[in-house]
Design an enzyme around this catalytic site. Structure first.
Site, PDB file in Angstrom:
ATOM      1  N   PHE A 589      48.366  38.437 -14.774  1.00 48.43           N
ATOM      2  CA  PHE A 589      47.361  38.478 -16.048  1.00 48.43           C
ATOM      3  C   PHE A 589      46.395  37.479 -16.291  1.00 48.43           C
ATOM      4  CE2 PHE A 589      51.979  39.969 -16.491  1.00 48.43           C
ATOM      5  CZ  PHE A 589      52.043  41.091 -17.144  1.00 48.43           C
ATOM      6  N   ASP A 590      45.439  38.256 -16.991  1.00 48.89           N
ATOM      7  CA  ASP A 590      44.547  37.455 -17.736  1.00 48.89           C
ATOM      8  C   ASP A 590      44.998  36.887 -19.114  1.00 48.89           C
ATOM      9  OD1 ASP A 590      42.027  36.080 -18.770  1.00 48.89           O
ATOM     10  OD2 ASP A 590      41.773  37.961 -19.993  1.00 48.89           O
ATOM     11  N   LYS A 591      44.655  35.948 -19.449  1.00 49.42           N
ATOM     12  CA  LYS A 591      45.267  35.158 -20.872  1.00 49.42           C
ATOM     13  C   LYS A 591      44.818  35.670 -22.164  1.00 49.42           C
ATOM     14  CE  LYS A 591      44.846  30.865 -22.056  1.00 49.42           C
ATOM     15  NZ  LYS A 591      43.826  30.816 -23.113  1.00 49.42           N
ATOM     16  N   VAL A 786      45.986  42.612 -14.462  1.00 49.62           N
ATOM     17  CA  VAL A 786      46.022  42.941 -15.956  1.00 49.62           C
ATOM     18  C   VAL A 786      44.946  42.137 -16.530  1.00 49.62           C
ATOM     19  CG1 VAL A 786      47.020  43.740 -17.979  1.00 49.62           C
ATOM     20  CG2 VAL A 786      48.236  43.783 -15.608  1.00 49.62           C
TER      21      VAL A 786
END
Length: 912
Positions: A589-591, A786
């Site tokens: 995941f990107d943050k 994502v």
């Protein structure tokens, strides 16, 4: 900050060396050179903090920086007329590039000696997806060059690459890259793509007939017909082939071609066109009536046997009308398909006097095809229903009047009026009015979403409350809704391994079965079997081994699953990604903007002894109000929410990388990081509070007025509501590893990962570092990435499946990712994974049913254990079974209704 602005600045910094993609259709790939005449925004070295990239441009005149913009030690390069002060590290300004990111070249030793250069396929030959057709021309052209020993396509890096083996002593890397780009541009300019909608196809066999005929035309490199989505896609040489010639060739076969209308899954003529849809069922009914009449005449001896034979012959002609037509076309092309096998089997039975069996075979075969065609049409209609959500006319304001205009005639920049209860006719930006819009058609969100001036609205959404005036930003054919419909309709063309396996097997089985049906009766006769019985058993073998169910087993599942996903707010771009998604075992995941909301909020205010919170926050807001930066806005909004009086500030001075100075009254005020006060004695309690807040993941700002330290402010992003529940659901659904990849500092990243329930956090990472992290994770687990589809584009491309958030508001997300969550709702991710698993399971079931029934029937036919009529019933039954098994996916829905993302409450910071 709008999604478009955010995506523009982040994406702009990732165009490798200015390499721009040519549009599909063949324009050359060119390098863009920035210079005095360049009007668009320039991407310099980005400030990277908290996963956000700020791109400075010539027109950039924004606020200031509190010293957090260089967390990674990246230098900031200003443009010639860059007049801004300093930056908080968040992105703003910019435009969205709706093109795929071109990955940089890579090297490795070649297996046979020398070196190998990998070039991104999309950057070298835009629009190409496989090693056929146009790629073969590129391969031949490059291999003819001095120093190049081999050219081929590689996919082991998670994306398509042109792998060029070369001798370093004979050709340099720079020359090789230039040569590949020049050759790719030449190939792309000469060899083009074209897509048509095909009218009149009543079976998968019709698709094979058209595909075979078109592929034999001079100038056609490849031809592919997708029966489920009714599309013909060709690659062709524009110097040797004219498109009207293709249309004439297909017309000679009895089918029609038309260029698909943007946003329509089906023909804009009567669906399907031609005779098939009109006559299919009537002819089947006539065939059944004649079949039954012949049976009654013979069974009750109501007339001579000749009457029953004539009735059965007429039944064969009626039931086999389209099958006979298709078989004649196939034989004319010297090819054997399923329809040919069925007609030969029926005629063989008739020649031996088994007229009833022959008529019964063609009756059930045509009945099965008619039902199959209607079932597939149901799946197509479910996609077309998306496009029909768009109104046909728009109410356009012209002067003082509002007139109704067809949506196709509305231009960009015109103002349209959307009344309460109306559907929005075109994509645009609200100029006047506030309302709530039901966006379920686009994003799958179950609740209306509040919209105000400056917000985007999308075609097909419903205005729930008040009248709106909207400025049109996209033409009807360019709307998000139109693009979603087009992508879903074309998804079948991106075939997965099971789809390709079924196609290869079908093409191999048909001629083998026909050959076996010729050899088998000869062997039986030689071993003493009577001629009539031997031929009848061969006819039974033809029926038993015909791969009808195999041909339709995967297209029905793919089309239904993709349509179901689109209705749920998830865009899956092809069968290949549907299958890949089902095998995902790790997710990165990107943050910022993915796990977090992406909008900073004031979370902490610490006032020094003897200072009130009102004085601290009021003073800070007075100077921050001079800036339009997101972090400055967070401070101003925090003061407004607390109803604190804010004094007027003036004389703003920005100190890049440190903070700002201004005046409130006659007092000098400084707001910034501790770096702003370097060399000065900062009170111990202030530095302690800064350390505490930063340990909690907050971006800190020290406030000083007239030499007196007032306190510390803590600003941070907040977690998306339900993010932890989504991660938990993913783990329960079979995801073995979850990782966060962030540009933020490691302390903040670990804090957020722990709150969300992720297994690991990797930070700080630049975009290139994220690519490396995804590849490393991919060595042990099939991985999905994502992100927002913009600054994370390289990482999305490096993953087995790239999943973009918020595609409804981002052109780049729609273009870059393999799977798009149309809303900013992470809850769609478990739904997409579960649907992909269901679809893959259905494909496996269908293959087992198709191959299993055929295998049993073949054995029974060879051993003489079944009659022709029994084989026909079981054979056609298995075909209908796989079709309706695939259509079950249309009913798949998320387990729980999606909810719009909400900021988490309480102390859940996510800096930047």
């Amino acid at each position: 900050m709008s999604e478009q602005k955010k995506s523009g600045s982040r994406f702009g910094s990732l165009n490798i060396k200015g390499l721009k993609e040519a549009p599909a259709g063949g324009n050359a790939v060119q390098r863009h050179v920035h210079g005095p005449g360049c009007n668009h925004e320039h991407s310099h070295d980005p400030d990277e903090v908290d996963g956000k990239t700020h791109v400075h441009t010539a027109a950039c005149a924004h606020g200031h920086d509190h010293g957090h913009a260089h967390a990674h030690g990246e230098p900031h390069v200003h443009g010639a007329s860059c007049s801004h002060g300093h930056d908080h590290g968040h992105d703003h300004h910019g435009h969205a590039h709706s093109q795929r990111v071109i990955r940089p070249p890579a090297h490795r030793p070649a297996e046979g000696g020398g070196s190998a250069l990998q070039l991104d396929l999309e950057g070298t030959l835009p629009g190409e997806t496989d090693d056929q057709g146009r790629f073969a021309r590129l391969e031949a052209a490059l291999e003819s060059q001095h120093g190049i020993t081999d050219v081929h396509l590689r996919r082991d890096a998670g994306h398509a690459e042109v792998c060029i083996h070369y001798q370093p002593s004979l050709v340099s890397v720079s020359k090789l890259v230039t040569l590949a780009q020049k050759t790719g541009a030449q190939v792309a300019a000469r060899y083009l793509h074209h897509t048509w909608f095909v009218r009149g196809m009543d079976s998968a066999d019709a698709a094979q007939v058209i595909e075979h005929a078109v592929s034999k035309m001079k100038g056609v490199l490849t031809a592919s017909v997708a029966y489920a989505s009714e599309r013909l896609v060709i690659e062709y040489d524009k110097e040797e082939l004219k498109l009207p010639d293709v249309e004439a060739r297909v017309k000679s076969l009895g089918y029609g071609l038309e260029v698909p209308m943007a946003g329509h899954a089906c023909s804009h003529h009567a669906h399907g066109g031609g005779l098939a849809p009109l006559l299919e069922l009537p002819l089947v009914v006539i065939s059944g009536v004649l079949l039954a009449a012949g049976f009654v005449v013979e069974h009750f001896a109501l007339a001579p046997q000749l009457v029953a034979t004539v009735l059965w012959a007429l039944s064969m002609a009626s039931g086999g009308f389209f099958a006979i037509r298709g078989s004649v076309q196939s034989i004319a092309q010297l090819r054997i398909d399923i329809e040919t096998m069925m007609v030969v089997a029926a005629l063989g039975a008739a020649v031996l006097g088994a007229w009833f069996e022959g008529a019964f075979l063609l009756f059930l075969f045509s009945a099965g095809h008619a039902l199959e065609h209607r079932a597939m049409e149901k799946a197509r209609r479910s996609i077309e229903a998306l496009g029909q959500l768009r109104p046909e006319v728009a109410r356009v304001r012209r002067g003082s009047e509002v007139v109704e205009v067809p949506v196709a005639d509305v231009k960009r920049g015109e103002r349209i009026v959307v009344r309460p209860g109306d559907r929005v006719p075109l994509d645009g930006v609200i100029l006047e009015g506030k309302s709530s819009l039901d966006q379920a058609a686009i994003t799958g969100e179950s609740m209306p979403v509040a919209r105000k001036p400056g917000d985007e609205v999308f075609s097909g959404t419903i205005n729930c409350e008040a009248a709106l005036e909207v400025e049109v930003t996209r033409l009807s054919s360019e709307s998000v809704l139109a693009r979603v419909v087009d992508m879903v309709a074309q998804a079948e063309a991106q075939k997965g391994k099971r789809q390709r396996f079924a196609q290869r097997l079908e093409r191999t089985v048909a001629p083998l079965v026909m050959a076996s049906a010729v050899v088998f009766p000869v062997v039986l006769v030689l071993t003493g079997t009577p001629m009539k019985e031997a031929v009848l058993r061969a006819v039974g073998l033809l029926v038993a081994a015909s791969p009808c169910a195999l041909a339709i087993s995967t297209p029905s599942a793919v089309l239904s699953a993709v349509a179901s996903a689109a209705r749920g707010g998830v865009l899956i771009k092809g069968g290949i990604y549907l299958e890949l998604l089902s095998g995902i075992r790790a997710i990165a995941f990107d943050k910022t903007g993915t796990l977090t909301v992406g909008r900073p909020r004031l979370l902490s205010t610490w006032a020094a002894p003897g200072v009130t919170r009102e004085e601290l926050l009021g003073t800070a807001a007075g100077v921050e109000a001079l800036s339009a930066h997101p972090l400055a806005k967070a401070v101003v909004d925090g003061a407004a929410a607390s109803r604190i009086a804010v004094p007027a500030g003036r004389d703003l001075e920005a100190i890049h990388g440190q903070g700002i100075r201004a005046k409130v009254g006659d007092d000098a005020v400084e707001v910034g990081s501790t770096a702003l006060f370097a060399g000065e004695a900062i009170p111990e309690e202030v530095t302690a509070e800064v350390a505490r807040l930063e340990a909690a993941g907050q971006t800190t700002m020290v406030v000083r007025r007239a030499g007196r330290y007032l306190g510390v402010l803590g600003v941070a992003d907040t977690l998306r509501g339900g993010a932890r529940q989504v991660v938990q659901a993913l783990k329960e659904g079979g995801i073995e590893r979850t990782v966060m990849l962030s540009g933020d500092n490691a302390l903040v990243a670990r804090s957020i990962a722990q709150q969300v329930g992720l297994d690991e956090a990797k930070a700080p990472l630049m975009p290139a570092d994220k690519v490396t992290a995804v590849k490393e994770l991919g060595r042990t687990h099939p991985v999905a990435m994502v992100g927002d589809g913009v600054n994370d584009a390289p990482a999305l491309a490096a993953a087995a499946v790239g999943v973009a958030m918020g595609g409804a508001g981002s052109d780049a997300a729609l273009e870059t990712a393999d799977v798009v969550l149309m809303s900013d709702d992470l809850a769609k991710l478990p739904f997409a994974l579960e649907l992909s698993k269901r679809a893959t399971a259905v494909m496996k079931q269908n293959l087992v049913i198709a191959l299993g029934v055929s295998a049993v029937l073949v054995v029974a036919a060879v051993l003489g254990l079944t009659r022709i009529s029994q084989a026909v019933v079981l054979h056609e039954g298995s075909t209908l079974l796989v079709v309706f098994n695939g259509l079950r996916l249309l009913a798949f829905r998320p387990k729980t209704p999606a909810s719009p993302p909400q900021p988490a409450t309480g102390p859940q910071p996510a800096a930047g």
